[in-house]
Design a protein around this motif. Structure first.
Motif, PDB file in Angstrom:
ATOM      1  N   ALA A 190       0.832  -1.210   0.000  1.00 45.39           N
ATOM      2  CA  ALA A 190       0.000   0.000   0.000  1.00 45.39           C
ATOM      3  C   ALA A 190       0.863   1.255   0.000  1.00 45.39           C
ATOM      4  N   ARG A 191       1.944   1.247   0.759  1.00 46.79           N
ATOM      5  CA  ARG A 191       2.825   2.428   0.809  1.00 46.79           C
ATOM      6  C   ARG A 191       3.497   2.669  -0.530  1.00 46.79           C
ATOM      7  N   HIS A 249      -3.799   7.613   2.269  1.00 48.31           N
ATOM      8  CA  HIS A 249      -3.706   6.749   1.096  1.00 48.31           C
ATOM      9  C   HIS A 249      -3.562   5.267   1.468  1.00 48.31           C
ATOM     10  N   MET A 250      -3.169   5.000   2.707  1.00 53.56           N
ATOM     11  CA  MET A 250      -3.046   3.612   3.158  1.00 53.56           C
ATOM     12  C   MET A 250      -4.241   3.178   4.000  1.00 53.56           C
ATOM     13  N   ASN A 261      -7.266   2.008   3.416  1.00 56.93           N
ATOM     14  CA  ASN A 261      -7.891   0.711   3.142  1.00 56.93           C
ATOM     15  C   ASN A 261      -7.034  -0.450   3.630  1.00 56.93           C
ATOM     16  N   ALA A 262      -5.726  -0.326   3.460  1.00 55.66           N
ATOM     17  CA  ALA A 262      -4.824  -1.373   3.940  1.00 55.66           C
ATOM     18  C   ALA A 262      -4.826  -1.434   5.462  1.00 55.66           C
ATOM     19  N   ASN A 285       2.295   2.231  -3.364  1.00 59.46           N
ATOM     20  CA  ASN A 285       1.322   2.727  -4.331  1.00 59.46           C
ATOM     21  C   ASN A 285       0.969   4.195  -4.135  1.00 59.46           C
TER      22      ASN A 285
END
Length: 308
Positions: A196-197, A226-227, A229-230, A199
């Motif tokens: 995730a990071r 941005h992370m 969801n992860a 991306n």
């Protein structure tokens, strides 16, 4: 001439509709055939046991002769509410989850952020961090049991903290199981967070640096959103997994000392395979299922906000 054209056009459209209909039917049949093996396995190994467990929870189950089982309705659930051993296992499980899930999130996040940069040897470190996860729970439990046995290396190194093996201590036994679990499972969640990071667009950090933002500010305003969801996946998945803890306390402490590491699934196992109280055990299992569903919904409501 126009009548001929009209009839010809209608015939063509009718032919097209028939072809589309037959194609849709073939696709539907193909989909059913492809899904049939999974649906069969799901029904036999998941759906049927799930429904059978619910049925058993309404009976005082006779495992030698199920036909002689006595219907008791919700009596098993009422008994559960007044069972001190259930509540002991419940609070031990809550304690374990409350300690383990935040530690897994923090450890896996730190590892992911630390190895996000292309550094020499980072691939080797990624392999090292992930490798404990490929071990089975029996191997992990035996290794850590030997480490913290009476003369184990962990006991000898940390002997100033406790007298004898920490697995025999009412205070230290659960923290040792927590550390064991974090060591074992953080590698998987580290891989999820690292992906995730990686991306997150680098241009966002470049723009933030031009605006004078520091590392901490960029983490809160860019990395974490941005992370999200992860992070939500890590919280929900690890919470569900930790509520089902069984192997570590079963191998390392057998639920002791004095029931201080007895968890819900371990209690369920004891009811089913030691005391043979299958009806009450099924009620405990369905109560655990309800808890997991509720915790998952709560996690999603708290953390799973809209992506904007």
């Amino acid at each position: 001439m126009s009548n001929v054209d009209t009839s010809t056009t209608a015939g063509r459209f009718g032919s097209i509709r028939e072809q589309v209909g037959s194609q849709s039917t073939r696709q539907l049949l193909a989909g059913i055939l492809f899904a049939a093996p999974y649906l069969l396995l799901f029904s036999v190994f998941l759906l049927y046991p799930l429904l059978k467990g619910l049925y058993m929870s309404l009976f005082e189950w006779n495992f030698l002769d199920p036909s002689q089982s006595t219907f008791v309705g919700a009596a098993n659930y009422a008994r559960l509410l007044n069972d001190p051993m259930f509540w002991n296992a419940f609070w031990n499980t809550i304690q374990f989850v409350a300690m383990t899930v935040p530690l897994i999130l923090v450890v896996s996040m730190v590892l992911a952020l630390g190895l996000n940069k292309e550094l020499k040897g980072s691939r080797i470190l990624q392999f090292i961090y992930f490798s404990p996860y490929v071990l089975t729970v029996s191997v992990v439990g035996i290794v850590w049991l030997q480490m913290f046995a009476q003369n184990g290396i962990g006991t000898l190194l940390l002997g100033w903290l406790f007298d004898g093996s920490p697995l025999n201590s009412k205070f230290w036994a659960m923290p040792v199981i927590v550390v064991t679990t974090v060591w074992w499972q953080s590698g998987f969640y580290f891989a999820v967070l690292l992906a995730a990071r990686q991306n997150v667009p680098s241009r966002l950090y470049e723009a933030a640096r031009l605006d004078g933002a520091g590392p901490w500010r960029m983490f809160w305003d860019i990395t974490l959103p941005h992370m999200k969801n992860a992070v939500l996946f890590v919280l929900v998945a690890s919470t569900i997994f930790q509520f089902q803890i069984f192997g570590q306390p079963y191998i390392m402490t057998k639920g002791g000392p004095a029931g201080h590491t007895q968890t819900l699934v371990l209690y369920l196992y004891q009811l089913g395979f030691e005391t043979r109280d299958l009806g009450f055990g099924a009620a405990v299992g369905y109560t655990l299922l309800a808890i997991l569903v509720g915790v998952s919904i709560l996690n999603y409501v708290i953390v799973g906000t809209n992506n904007e």
